[in-house]
Design an enzyme around this catalytic site. Sequence first.
Site, PDB file in Angstrom:
ATOM      1  CG  ASN A 184     -31.507   0.928 -40.202  1.00 49.57           C
ATOM      2  OD1 ASN A 184     -30.506   0.780 -40.902  1.00 49.57           O
ATOM      3  ND2 ASN A 184     -31.537   1.838 -39.262  1.00 49.57           N
TER       4      ASN A 184
ATOM      5  CB  THR B  91     -29.461  -2.403 -41.837  1.00 51.14           C
ATOM      6  OG1 THR B  91     -28.335  -3.225 -41.499  1.00 51.14           O
ATOM      7  CG2 THR B  91     -30.695  -3.258 -42.044  1.00 51.14           C
ATOM      8  CB  CYS B  92     -27.109   2.322 -41.165  1.00 54.63           C
ATOM      9  SG  CYS B  92     -27.654   3.246 -42.587  1.00 54.63           S
ATOM     10  CG  ASP B  93     -25.522  -3.460 -37.405  1.00 57.10           C
ATOM     11  OD1 ASP B  93     -26.048  -3.311 -36.301  1.00 57.10           O
ATOM     12  OD2 ASP B  93     -24.474  -4.125 -37.576  1.00 57.10           O
TER      13      ASP B  93
END
Length: 394
Positions: free
Chosen positions: A383, A340-342
């Site tokens: 996401n 994910t983009c975390d």
Amino acid sequence: MTTSFADERLHEAMARIRRFLDHDRPDTPCLVIDLPTVRDRFAAIRAALPRVGIFYAVKANPTPDVVGLLAAEGSSFDVASPAEIDLCLARGAAPEAISYSNPIKKARDVAYAYGRGVRLFVSDSEQDVRVLAEHAPGASVLLRILVDSSGSTYPFGKKFGCSPEMATDLLRLAAELGLVPLGVAFHAGSQQLDPNGWDGAIADAAVIIGKLRAEGLSPTTVNLGGGLPAGYLTQPPPLAEYAAAITASIARHFGDFSPEVMIEPGRAIVAESGLIRSEVVLVSRKSYSDEHRWVFLDIGRYGGLAETEGEAIAYPLVTSRDGVPQAGAPVGPVVLAGPTCDADDVLYQNTCYELPLDLRAGDHVDLLGAGAYTASYSSVAFNGFPPLATHCVR
Ligand SMILES: *Cc1c(COP(=O)(O)O)cnc(C)c1O
């Protein structure tokens, strides 16, 4: 490897899981649960603690086939919500075999549980005891006490339980309100690595129960909660040491009075039965001089690996390039991260993992010991990545 994954039965279990994965080729990431291992673990705990009521903590893995198997084996259940009650009843548990062990519950959820026949509740506050008296009249109640859970990998902190003094008063109140003041509950912290980690709480429970019995009430029961450990990258002491320590502790603190004992294992029943198959999305380096490769998997913190927070749980890994764990291919250090983009979606950067140098996108990375607190933690499609799918093999 020095883990119990070297043991023969687990070897067979992992072979059954791999046969399923190689034959059915389900989309990754996915969790595969070996049901015979769940049955083995339940049987081992029952054999080690033969006079103790075993209440499987459903949140560890709520897969319906797991719940159904355990109901058929004679397990009871620790639940935290109406949905978990429905699940257990639908899979063959009797209402008398259910403990609503969550001290945090709405009045209408208590009423629902009572309507479905549940008669055992855990509480830790005056408000909740009063709610129970109103919406579950005559039910049995265990009062949960705060305990020191320092030997555990996942201490429960202060969210649940109250002081022994308050618990004693609330058991008296429960009796006044027409409930059955059954006894004392606690949780010594999950993945408790110290077999003596239950001792202090058992001592407190014995004092409370002794005091109330001297007053003419008749509490009988101590609920030891969860905490029995599973094997990950490092192995905990054997189950027999836990059973011996707990049994000795009860005898020492309760003396002549022999209490009814409950335990609520979650992790210890399901963790080692599960394997998560993931796929490598990307292998990269952050600079020409950095020895570490970054390996991004298609599963991360939000896809079921919540327990990698703080790197508390370190799953043994097997890749499709090494076949036999730790044998063969030359390896090098990696940082493991999710897709994910975390920025927090990094699994391991301090725990030392070495993976084959030729690992590349599309290869599989299997996480062992992944049956507990994985699928149950991945219920949201953060996401756009779907929740973790679970398959069972028998
Ligand atoms: C989560 C939980 C358990 C199970 O804990 P494990 O450490 O997985 O054995 C048992 N009892 C209660 C009340 C829980 O909340």
